[in-house]
Design an enzyme around this catalytic site. Structure first.
Site, PDB file in Angstrom:
ATOM      1  N   THR A   1       0.817  -1.212   0.000  1.00 55.96           N
ATOM      2  CA  THR A   1       0.000   0.000   0.000  1.00 55.96           C
ATOM      3  C   THR A   1       0.851   1.261   0.000  1.00 55.96           C
ATOM      4  O   THR A   1       0.315   2.348   0.146  1.00 55.96           O
ATOM      5  CB  THR A   1      -0.937   0.032   1.230  1.00 55.96           C
ATOM      6  OG1 THR A   1      -0.137   0.011   2.410  1.00 55.96           O
ATOM      7  CG2 THR A   1      -1.879  -1.152   1.239  1.00 55.96           C
TER       8      THR A   1
ATOM      9  N   ARG B   1       3.802   2.479  -2.384  1.00 52.32           N
ATOM     10  CA  ARG B   1       3.917   3.073  -3.719  1.00 52.32           C
ATOM     11  C   ARG B   1       4.084   1.959  -4.725  1.00 52.32           C
ATOM     12  O   ARG B   1       4.748   0.958  -4.471  1.00 52.32           O
ATOM     13  CB  ARG B   1       5.121   4.015  -3.819  1.00 52.32           C
ATOM     14  CG  ARG B   1       5.011   5.272  -2.985  1.00 52.32           C
ATOM     15  CD  ARG B   1       3.959   6.210  -3.569  1.00 52.32           C
ATOM     16  NE  ARG B   1       3.803   7.405  -2.771  1.00 52.32           N
ATOM     17  CZ  ARG B   1       2.745   7.646  -2.004  1.00 52.32           C
ATOM     18  NH1 ARG B   1       1.777   6.765  -1.911  1.00 52.32           N
ATOM     19  NH2 ARG B   1       2.655   8.772  -1.334  1.00 52.32           N
TER      20      ARG B   1
ATOM     21  N   GLU C   1      -0.587   3.388 -12.805  1.00 53.00           N
ATOM     22  CA  GLU C   1      -1.825   3.760 -12.124  1.00 53.00           C
ATOM     23  C   GLU C   1      -2.775   4.408 -13.108  1.00 53.00           C
ATOM     24  O   GLU C   1      -2.381   5.346 -13.787  1.00 53.00           O
ATOM     25  CB  GLU C   1      -1.536   4.746 -10.986  1.00 53.00           C
ATOM     26  CG  GLU C   1      -0.659   4.208  -9.889  1.00 53.00           C
ATOM     27  CD  GLU C   1      -1.408   3.465  -8.804  1.00 53.00           C
ATOM     28  OE1 GLU C   1      -2.661   3.442  -8.850  1.00 53.00           O
ATOM     29  OE2 GLU C   1      -0.760   2.895  -7.941  1.00 53.00           O
TER      30      GLU C   1
ATOM     31  N   HIS D   1      -5.836   3.202  -4.679  1.00 56.15           N
ATOM     32  CA  HIS D   1      -5.028   3.730  -3.583  1.00 56.15           C
ATOM     33  C   HIS D   1      -5.839   4.644  -2.676  1.00 56.15           C
ATOM     34  O   HIS D   1      -5.506   4.829  -1.522  1.00 56.15           O
ATOM     35  CB  HIS D   1      -3.812   4.471  -4.157  1.00 56.15           C
ATOM     36  CG  HIS D   1      -2.748   4.773  -3.155  1.00 56.15           C
ATOM     37  ND1 HIS D   1      -2.166   3.818  -2.349  1.00 56.15           N
ATOM     38  CD2 HIS D   1      -2.150   5.935  -2.821  1.00 56.15           C
ATOM     39  CE1 HIS D   1      -1.269   4.380  -1.572  1.00 56.15           C
ATOM     40  NE2 HIS D   1      -1.223   5.650  -1.840  1.00 56.15           N
TER      41      HIS D   1
ATOM     42  N   ALA E   1      -8.880   4.053  -1.635  1.00 57.76           N
ATOM     43  CA  ALA E   1     -10.038   3.260  -1.223  1.00 57.76           C
ATOM     44  C   ALA E   1     -10.674   3.793   0.056  1.00 57.76           C
ATOM     45  O   ALA E   1     -11.868   3.669   0.255  1.00 57.76           O
ATOM     46  CB  ALA E   1      -9.639   1.796  -1.047  1.00 57.76           C
TER      47      ALA E   1
END
Length: 139
Positions: A36, A38, A67, A86, A88
């Site tokens: 979580t 990078r 991403e 990311h 969330a």
């Protein structure tokens, strides 16, 4: 039994792919890799191989080298991968609360009241002087 492994670091030249095939192989069989921090810290191809072979029991990902990840990203095809964006944890309600709080503080400042969450108090007096030069002596 599963053993979680998480990475918490910035993405730098020296941390890119620091979680690769060798590191995944050193993890206990059945371990779960959580990433979580990078995208790019874990080598996605190496993680895919470790999961596909069954050495790792699963992975939880919310960061990707690209991403957002492509819909055909190999990791997304595995049943033992849980993926999210990311952001969330950012909900519509949370964003609404931040916007409401910001608007309330701006309104308070325009009325000459020091906001409760002032991040740079050293500029408050300068702000009040500027406010007075623009708005005059309004109450």
């Amino acid at each position: 039994m599963s053993y979680p492994c998480t990475a918490h670091c910035p993405l730098l030249t020296q941390t890119r792919h620091m979680m690769g095939a060798e590191q995944f192989a050193m993890m206990k069989p059945g371990s779960i890799s959580l990433s979580t921090a990078r995208g790019g810290i874990h080598d996605e191809a190496a993680l895919f191989s470790a999961l596909k072979s069954g050495h790792l029991g699963g992975a939880g990902l919310d960061v990707w080298e690209q991403e957002p990840p492509r819909h055909d990203a190999p990791l997304l095809s595995l049943p033992n991968v849980v993926a999210s964006f990311h952001t969330a944890g950012v909900s519509h309600g949370g964003r609404r609360n931040v916007a409401r709080s910001s608007a309330s503080q701006i309104s308070s400042m325009l009325n000459g009241n020091r906001p409760p969450h002032l991040l740079n108090p050293e500029v408050w007096e300068r702000f009040l002087a500027r406010r007075k030069s623009v708005l005059g002596d309004v109450v």
